[in-house]
Every structure is written in C-alpha cells, then in structure tokens.
Design an enzyme around this catalytic site. Structure first.
Site, PDB file in Angstrom:
ATOM      1  N   GLU A   1      45.556  37.399  35.787  1.00 47.92           N
ATOM      2  CA  GLU A   1      45.517  36.048  36.345  1.00 47.92           C
ATOM      3  C   GLU A   1      45.459  34.985  35.245  1.00 47.92           C
ATOM      4  OE1 GLU A   1      43.470  36.667  40.677  1.00 47.92           O
ATOM      5  OE2 GLU A   1      42.265  37.222  38.929  1.00 47.92           O
TER       6      GLU A   1
ATOM      7  N   GLU B   1      42.223  44.787  42.317  1.00 47.29           N
ATOM      8  CA  GLU B   1      41.042  44.339  43.061  1.00 47.29           C
ATOM      9  C   GLU B   1      40.856  45.040  44.402  1.00 47.29           C
ATOM     10  OE1 GLU B   1      41.547  41.031  40.097  1.00 47.29           O
ATOM     11  OE2 GLU B   1      42.829  42.457  41.157  1.00 47.29           O
TER      12      GLU B   1
END
Length: 253
Positions: A106, A126
């Site tokens: 990210e 995740e």
C-alpha cells in the site's frame, strides 16, 4: 534511525531502515516517513522523492508486534506509514526490492511511479488474517489493475511477481537481478525532475481531482487548478527556452 533520508542531487531518497524486521512499519517508521514527505514538499531544492527499504526488502507491512504493544502505524492526516492518505505535492517513486506485503504494498501504491527488482513480489494477504487491505489496497488496486486480477489478489492474498505486475502497467521499470533499484528509481526521478515543478504538482492535483467524477466536473477542476499556472514565470521560461533552444531554468513560481 528507522527512516533515513539522503539528498541525491535534488532527489530525496527515503529509506525504511528496519531490515531485521523486513522494514515492517511501526510508529517510528510512520512518523519518519511523514517527516520525510513534509521535507520533500517544503524544500525548494528537492524535486522528487524515492521511497525504498533497506536490506533487500521494501516492507513487510504493519509491525504486528508493535501494534499489539499499542503502537500506531498511522499518522493523523497522513494515514498508514505516514503516507497512504497524505497529499504529497511532489512526485514520489517507489524502489521495490524483495517483498512489498500488506501495508508495504500500500505504501508503494501511494507513490506515483514504481521501479521493481525482477524478483520482487507484491501482495495483500490481509484476508488470511481476518482483515482487509484498508490502507488503500482495496481502493487503489482495482484502479491500477484489471478488475478480475485485482479481485484475485485481494480475495486470495496470493502474491504478484514484479514481471506480471509490469505486464499490466503496475510497475514502470523492471531492474535485473544484481542491479540497484534505487539507482534506477533516481534515474527515472531525474527524468521527471527536468520538467517544471509547478506543472508536475498540477498534474498530480488534476489526476486526484478527476478520479471518480464525470468529464465536465474533471475539466472544471482542471481549469481552476491550471489558471494560475498559465501566468507563472515558469510558463514564460519554458516558452523562451524552447525558442532559444536551451534547457529551461525553472524557478517554481
């Protein structure tokens, strides 16, 4: 020091310096990156930033041990890692070696350009931990990759090799094994740096303002953002330099 900075001829190299933890992001890293991008935007001698990691990996994402100990990997106003929600006026290039996982990926997605080693890997695992990639991964990845490929990565958590990422335009440059991604990123940054700083900042503003809106709204935003640009000293300098067949000397005003 968990984040190092170095001025390389107008390019600010920002290095996450926790190789023993695969450059996982804790509070100190987040604050360090936030301070570095503030410096990038505030110092006139700096034109472009390069974000990288020490020791052969970009970043393994959030430091779970630090998080469980009560540390925050986010900075108010800047988001995860001091970057993912920040509005950085000047261009940023990610130089990715090894793994860019979770929040590390990210961080790379928060940059404007990505240079990666040929053996680099990107991933958002995740979902395997009961989480979602909430620091921009779920939002940005479908904007950068074909829908079904982005969904595959988000739903399986499987990694994406740098070569395949480049095939789909997620990576700008692939660096052969044994060569420096930072050097390649600086070379690309210097190519960007040749151009007018106000124009570079305007491009970033227009891209942000035009995302998710209709053409009429986007053109309205563009007109507002470029109105002052048209009367800047740099625009006149660009025209003069072209006519005189010389390199422009930008003033940023």
């Amino acid at each position: 020091m968990s984040v190092r900075t170095e001025d390389r001829d107008g390019v600010l190299v920002i290095t996450i310096n926790r190789p023993q933890a695969r450059n996982a992001v804790n509070a100190e890293v987040a604050q360090g990156i936030a301070a570095a991008v503030r410096r990038l935007d505030s110092e006139g001698s700096l034109a472009v930033g390069v974000l990288t990691g020490a020791g052969g990996n970009f970043s393994a994402g959030m430091d779970l041990k630090a998080f469980l100990a009560g540390e925050s990997p986010s900075v108010p106003g800047n988001g995860f890692g001091g970057l993912t929600e920040a509005t950085v006026r000047k261009p940023l290039v990610a130089a990715v070696d090894g793994w860019a996982l979770g929040g590390g990926f990210e961080l790379a997605l928060s940059c404007d350009l990505i240079v990666a080693a040929e053996d680099a890997r990107f991933g958002l695992p995740e979902v395997s931990r009961g989480l979602v990639a909430g620091a921009g991964g779920v939002i940005r990845l479908p904007q950068r990759l074909p829908h079904h490929l982005a969904m595959e990565l988000l739903l399986t958590g499987d990694p994406l090799p740098a070569g395949r990422a480049a095939e789909f335009g997620l990576v700008n440059r692939i660096v052969p094994s044994g060569q420096s991604t930072v050097d390649a990123a600086i070379e690309l940054a210097q190519r960007v740096r040749r151009n007018a700083p106000l124009a570079l900042a305007a491009v970033k503003q227009i891209v942000r303002a035009s995302q998710g809106v209709d053409d009429a709204t986007a053109f309205t935003a563009q007109r507002e953002l470029t109105a002052s640009l048209a009367s800047s000293e740099d625009v006149r300098e660009g025209a003069r330099a072209f006519a005189e067949k010389r390199t422009p000397v930008w003033k940023g005003r």
